[in-house]
Design a protein around this motif. Sequence first.
Motif, PDB file in Angstrom:
ATOM      1  N   GLN A  48       0.839  -1.201   0.000  1.00  0.00           N
ATOM      2  CA  GLN A  48       0.000   0.000   0.000  1.00  0.00           C
ATOM      3  C   GLN A  48       0.881   1.260   0.000  1.00  0.00           C
ATOM      4  O   GLN A  48       0.582   2.233  -0.690  1.00  0.00           O
ATOM      5  N   GLY A  49       1.964   1.203   0.772  1.00  0.00           N
ATOM      6  CA  GLY A  49       2.901   2.326   0.815  1.00  0.00           C
ATOM      7  C   GLY A  49       3.519   2.582  -0.554  1.00  0.00           C
ATOM      8  O   GLY A  49       3.679   3.735  -0.973  1.00  0.00           O
ATOM      9  N   VAL A  50       3.864   1.495  -1.233  1.00  0.00           N
ATOM     10  CA  VAL A  50       4.416   1.625  -2.587  1.00  0.00           C
ATOM     11  C   VAL A  50       3.381   2.282  -3.495  1.00  0.00           C
ATOM     12  O   VAL A  50       3.666   3.259  -4.199  1.00  0.00           O
ATOM     13  N   TYR A  51       2.174   1.749  -3.437  1.00  0.00           N
ATOM     14  CA  TYR A  51       1.087   2.254  -4.279  1.00  0.00           C
ATOM     15  C   TYR A  51       0.839   3.741  -4.046  1.00  0.00           C
ATOM     16  O   TYR A  51       0.705   4.523  -5.002  1.00  0.00           O
ATOM     17  N   ASP A  52       0.780   4.132  -2.770  1.00  0.00           N
ATOM     18  CA  ASP A  52       0.530   5.550  -2.439  1.00  0.00           C
ATOM     19  C   ASP A  52       1.628   6.465  -2.973  1.00  0.00           C
ATOM     20  O   ASP A  52       1.360   7.551  -3.485  1.00  0.00           O
ATOM     21  N   ASN A  53       2.874   6.014  -2.830  1.00  0.00           N
ATOM     22  CA  ASN A  53       3.990   6.823  -3.323  1.00  0.00           C
ATOM     23  C   ASN A  53       3.955   6.975  -4.846  1.00  0.00           C
ATOM     24  O   ASN A  53       4.244   8.050  -5.379  1.00  0.00           O
ATOM     25  N   ILE A  54       3.610   5.891  -5.526  1.00  0.00           N
ATOM     26  CA  ILE A  54       3.512   5.962  -6.991  1.00  0.00           C
ATOM     27  C   ILE A  54       2.404   6.928  -7.384  1.00  0.00           C
ATOM     28  O   ILE A  54       2.579   7.793  -8.250  1.00  0.00           O
ATOM     29  N   LYS A  55       1.271   6.800  -6.696  1.00  0.00           N
ATOM     30  CA  LYS A  55       0.125   7.631  -7.044  1.00  0.00           C
ATOM     31  C   LYS A  55       0.415   9.116  -6.801  1.00  0.00           C
ATOM     32  O   LYS A  55       0.167   9.953  -7.672  1.00  0.00           O
ATOM     33  N   ARG A  56       0.952   9.422  -5.629  1.00  0.00           N
ATOM     34  CA  ARG A  56       1.253  10.833  -5.320  1.00  0.00           C
ATOM     35  C   ARG A  56       2.365  11.380  -6.205  1.00  0.00           C
ATOM     36  O   ARG A  56       2.316  12.521  -6.649  1.00  0.00           O
ATOM     37  N   GLY A  57       3.365  10.548  -6.428  1.00  0.00           N
ATOM     38  CA  GLY A  57       4.486  10.977  -7.277  1.00  0.00           C
ATOM     39  C   GLY A  57       4.013  11.274  -8.692  1.00  0.00           C
ATOM     40  O   GLY A  57       4.340  12.320  -9.263  1.00  0.00           O
ATOM     41  N   ARG A  58       3.237  10.365  -9.244  1.00  0.00           N
ATOM     42  CA  ARG A  58       2.711  10.553 -10.605  1.00  0.00           C
ATOM     43  C   ARG A  58       1.857  11.809 -10.697  1.00  0.00           C
ATOM     44  O   ARG A  58       1.924  12.565 -11.678  1.00  0.00           O
ATOM     45  N   ALA A  59       1.032  12.037  -9.677  1.00  0.00           N
ATOM     46  CA  ALA A  59       0.162  13.219  -9.679  1.00  0.00           C
ATOM     47  C   ALA A  59       1.015  14.492  -9.713  1.00  0.00           C
ATOM     48  O   ALA A  59       0.714  15.444 -10.435  1.00  0.00           O
ATOM     49  N   MET A  60       2.103  14.479  -8.948  1.00  0.00           N
ATOM     50  CA  MET A  60       3.011  15.635  -8.930  1.00  0.00           C
ATOM     51  C   MET A  60       3.654  15.842 -10.302  1.00  0.00           C
ATOM     52  O   MET A  60       3.726  16.981 -10.802  1.00  0.00           O
ATOM     53  N   LEU A  61       4.122  14.761 -10.911  1.00  0.00           N
ATOM     54  CA  LEU A  61       4.760  14.884 -12.229  1.00  0.00           C
ATOM     55  C   LEU A  61       3.774  15.406 -13.272  1.00  0.00           C
ATOM     56  O   LEU A  61       4.105  16.282 -14.083  1.00  0.00           O
ATOM     57  N   ASP A  62       2.547  14.878 -13.217  1.00  0.00           N
ATOM     58  CA  ASP A  62       1.525  15.336 -14.171  1.00  0.00           C
ATOM     59  C   ASP A  62       1.197  16.812 -13.969  1.00  0.00           C
ATOM     60  O   ASP A  62       1.001  17.556 -14.925  1.00  0.00           O
ATOM     61  N   ARG A  63       1.141  17.214 -12.691  1.00  0.00           N
ATOM     62  CA  ARG A  63       0.823  18.606 -12.388  1.00  0.00           C
ATOM     63  C   ARG A  63       1.924  19.536 -12.930  1.00  0.00           C
ATOM     64  O   ARG A  63       1.645  20.602 -13.479  1.00  0.00           O
ATOM     65  N   MET A  64       3.155  19.100 -12.772  1.00  0.00           N
ATOM     66  CA  MET A  64       4.279  19.902 -13.269  1.00  0.00           C
ATOM     67  C   MET A  64       4.210  20.050 -14.794  1.00  0.00           C
ATOM     68  O   MET A  64       4.391  21.129 -15.337  1.00  0.00           O
ATOM     69  N   GLU A  65       3.950  18.943 -15.473  1.00  0.00           N
ATOM     70  CA  GLU A  65       3.885  19.017 -16.935  1.00  0.00           C
ATOM     71  C   GLU A  65       2.705  19.873 -17.386  1.00  0.00           C
ATOM     72  O   GLU A  65       2.799  20.602 -18.378  1.00  0.00           O
ATOM     73  N   GLU A  66       1.616  19.783 -16.641  1.00  0.00           N
ATOM     74  CA  GLU A  66       0.455  20.595 -16.971  1.00  0.00           C
ATOM     75  C   GLU A  66       0.799  22.090 -16.854  1.00  0.00           C
ATOM     76  O   GLU A  66       0.405  22.899 -17.680  1.00  0.00           O
ATOM     77  N   LYS A  67       1.549  22.427 -15.819  1.00  0.00           N
ATOM     78  CA  LYS A  67       1.931  23.821 -15.618  1.00  0.00           C
ATOM     79  C   LYS A  67       3.020  24.277 -16.594  1.00  0.00           C
ATOM     80  O   LYS A  67       2.935  25.345 -17.178  1.00  0.00           O
ATOM     81  N   LEU A  68       4.055  23.452 -16.747  1.00  0.00           N
ATOM     82  CA  LEU A  68       5.244  23.908 -17.471  1.00  0.00           C
ATOM     83  C   LEU A  68       5.334  23.412 -18.923  1.00  0.00           C
ATOM     84  O   LEU A  68       5.894  24.093 -19.775  1.00  0.00           O
ATOM     85  N   GLY A  69       4.813  22.216 -19.170  1.00  0.00           N
ATOM     86  CA  GLY A  69       4.813  21.695 -20.548  1.00  0.00           C
ATOM     87  C   GLY A  69       6.193  21.513 -21.161  1.00  0.00           C
ATOM     88  O   GLY A  69       6.352  21.556 -22.372  1.00  0.00           O
ATOM     89  N   LEU A  70       7.206  21.286 -20.327  1.00  0.00           N
ATOM     90  CA  LEU A  70       8.569  21.239 -20.867  1.00  0.00           C
ATOM     91  C   LEU A  70       8.898  19.911 -21.545  1.00  0.00           C
ATOM     92  O   LEU A  70       9.719  19.870 -22.463  1.00  0.00           O
ATOM     93  N   VAL A  71       8.254  18.835 -21.127  1.00  0.00           N
ATOM     94  CA  VAL A  71       8.442  17.555 -21.834  1.00  0.00           C
ATOM     95  C   VAL A  71       7.887  17.701 -23.249  1.00  0.00           C
ATOM     96  O   VAL A  71       8.533  17.311 -24.237  1.00  0.00           O
ATOM     97  N   HIS A  72       6.725  18.304 -23.348  1.00  0.00           N
ATOM     98  CA  HIS A  72       6.105  18.538 -24.653  1.00  0.00           C
ATOM     99  C   HIS A  72       7.020  19.387 -25.540  1.00  0.00           C
ATOM    100  O   HIS A  72       7.240  19.074 -26.718  1.00  0.00           O
ATOM    101  N   LYS A  73       7.546  20.438 -24.965  1.00  0.00           N
ATOM    102  CA  LYS A  73       8.444  21.342 -25.689  1.00  0.00           C
ATOM    103  C   LYS A  73       9.683  20.600 -26.203  1.00  0.00           C
ATOM    104  O   LYS A  73      10.100  20.766 -27.344  1.00  0.00           O
ATOM    105  N   PHE A  74      10.226  19.764 -25.334  1.00  0.00           N
ATOM    106  CA  PHE A  74      11.419  19.013 -25.683  1.00  0.00           C
ATOM    107  C   PHE A  74      11.121  17.982 -26.774  1.00  0.00           C
ATOM    108  O   PHE A  74      11.906  17.795 -27.704  1.00  0.00           O
TER     109      PHE A  74
END
Lengths: 117, 117
Positions: A48-74
């Motif tokens: 469960q701890g693994v799952y929670d970390n993956i979920k929160r981590g992914r949400a953070m990464l998605d939020r960053m890309e949504e804001k900055l779009g730098l992966v898209h740019k690259f």
Amino acid sequence: MDKVYEAALLLDFYGQLLTKRQFEILDLYLNNDYSLGEIAEHLNISRQGVYDNIKRGRAMLDRMEEKLGLVHKFLQQKNRALEILKDIKSIDISSMSVEDAKILKRVEERIEEIVES
Amino acid sequence: MDKVYEAALLLDFYGQLLTKRQFEILDLYLNNDYSLGEIAEHLNISRQGVYDNIKRGRAMLDRMEEKLGLVHKFLQQKNRALEILKDIKSIDISSMSVEDAKILKRVEERIEEIVES
């Protein structure tokens, strides 16, 4: 795009904004192909701890890309480089001088560097 | 690199992580060449308020680049493209077929797009 490849790119770009634990777990999951059970065993934490970390981590990464779009740019730059590479490869070098043919070969290699970076 | 250009790049890359006010002020300062006094008057806030926002905003942008290094990564790609452009321009197209010369011209334009993006 391949979902795992996309997530791995996000981790590569924004991973330093995660907690150490989130990064560690997502790295094992995305780049080393560990299952949730294997990560839990490897780090001696609950599944469960693994799952929670993956979920929160992914949400953070998605939020960053949504804001900055730098992966898209690259990726746009890479796609441009890929198109250029196709053009370069289609040029007939047999009529060029040896010197120019060498330059074109070097150009091709350098564009490949951009595509692969 | 020119300090203002560098800061403007950081704002372009990471600006969406600032507060609206920080972004607004840094945008006026870096991209529209307003002085602190002019910004204070324009936004009807104190000069000290402008200064604080610039200072905190810049610190945030620098911290992001320190962690992620994406401006550096992007500038590397641009420099590669610039080197390629020099090579391309040095090729003698007079001995090439009309078709190949056209392709090379298109390649040159596309690489310029990467340099200017």
